[in-house]
Enzyme design. Structure first.
Site, short mmCIF file in Angstrom:
data_model
loop_
_atom_site.label_atom_id
_atom_site.label_comp_id
_atom_site.label_asym_id
_atom_site.label_seq_id
_atom_site.Cartn_x
_atom_site.Cartn_y
_atom_site.Cartn_z
N ASP A 42 0.85 -1.20 0.00
CA ASP A 42 0.00 0.00 0.00
C ASP A 42 0.88 1.24 0.00
O ASP A 42 1.47 1.57 1.03
CB ASP A 42 -0.88 0.02 1.26
N GLY A 149 -6.74 4.68 2.77
CA GLY A 149 -5.85 5.44 3.64
C GLY A 149 -5.44 4.69 4.89
O GLY A 149 -4.33 4.90 5.39
N ASP A 182 -10.81 -4.59 -1.68
CA ASP A 182 -9.82 -4.20 -0.66
C ASP A 182 -10.49 -3.32 0.38
O ASP A 182 -11.04 -2.26 0.05
CB ASP A 182 -8.69 -3.44 -1.35
C1 DX5 Z 1 -6.82 1.13 2.56
C2 DX5 Z 1 -5.90 -0.02 2.61
C3 DX5 Z 1 -6.54 -1.14 3.41
C4 DX5 Z 1 -5.66 -2.33 3.57
C5 DX5 Z 1 -6.46 -3.52 4.07
O1 DX5 Z 1 -6.19 2.20 1.99
O2 DX5 Z 1 -5.61 -0.45 1.29
O3 DX5 Z 1 -7.73 -1.49 2.76
O4 DX5 Z 1 -5.05 -2.57 2.39
O5 DX5 Z 1 -6.94 -3.16 5.30
P1 DX5 Z 1 -7.85 -4.13 6.19
O6 DX5 Z 1 -7.84 -5.50 5.58
O7 DX5 Z 1 -7.22 -4.09 7.54
O8 DX5 Z 1 -9.21 -3.52 6.14
#
Ligand code: DX5
Length: 230
Positions: A42, A149, A182
């Site tokens: 990320d 984020g 995601d």
């Molecule tokens: C948001 C991130 C999150 C991360 C996954 O910007 O991209 O979505 O990857 O987070 P979890 O699985 O903890 O919701």
């Protein structure tokens, strides 16, 4: 007799956001051992999203630790400038946001010209039609199920009709395009996203916080996603 051209099964891809960055390499090795399909990094610039993470040099330093494919989720403004660097760092797939570039078609071309597979992400407020005209350029579309984020946010079930619409567009295109989701993906939410049409699942919190460990978390999510399709 299985069809050799059958769609691949659900893929479980960790977001490395919750990993201990003081032992980033070891964390990647543990994820590989747990049976994940690839790793998602990320990348956040503090402008497109209100958070800041790491650049391509950090990813390059991890490339030799594992054999897994890498994908970079670029939550950054003006991705054309930096995207090629993530290909050079060893990411085979580069995801940019439709909202982060004035010229999405050209930005996806920049990634392909750099030798990467191109992918586009859309935030919860962006309709699937925003990417309908670039499906010929992408290997994956990411439908965000949180506002980007931060990890650990609540899954937006209201995105499921949008996931289903995206699935319709991909199927109508006749192209082998992965549909990734995601945000807030875990044991209680993955079935809904899978039933709606997603086939690649990004999970951070659900993987790293499973009391039974990473391997259990990966196999449990994959089982739930598979069962939801049948
Ligand atoms: C948001 C991130 C999150 C991360 C996954 O910007 O991209 O979505 O990857 O987070 P979890 O699985 O903890 O919701």
């Amino acid at each position: 007799m299985t069809d050799a051209h059958a769609a691949p099964g659900p893929r479980i891809v960790p977001s490395v956001l919750p990993a201990d960055f003081s032992r980033f390499g070891e964390a990647c090795v543990e994820l590989e051992k747990a049976g994940v399909d690839r790793l998602q990094f990320d990348v956040m610039d503090g402008r497109f999203v209100p958070n800041l993470t790491f650049g391509s040099d950090v990813i390059a330093s991890l490339r030799s630790w594992v054999d897994l494919p890498f994908e970079a989720h670029l939550m950054i403004e003006e991705p054309d400038l930096l995207a090629p660097g993530f290909v050079r760092a060893g990411c085979e797939l580069i995801i940019i946001h439709a909202e982060a570039t004035r010229h999405l078609h050209r930005s996806l071309g920049v990634i392909r010209e750099a030798g990467g597979k191109a992918a586009v992400a859309i935030n919860p407020g962006t309709p699937v039609e925003a990417v309908a005209s670039v499906l010929d350029l992408v290997d994956l579309v990411l439908v965000m199920t949180v506002n980007p984020g931060f990890g650990g946010q609540a899954y937006l079930a209201s995105m499921e009709p949008k996931i289903a619409r995206m699935r319709e567009l991909i199927d109508a295109s006749g192209r082998a395009i992965d549909l990734e989701v995601d945000g807030g993906i875990g044991p209680a939410t993955i079935a809904g996203a899978s039933a709606a049409g997603a086939d690649v699942f990004i999970a951070g919190t659900a993987l790293f916080r499973d009391p039974l460990g990473l391997e259990h978390a990966v196999s449990d999510l994959r089982r739930r996603a598979t069962e939801a399709r049948s």
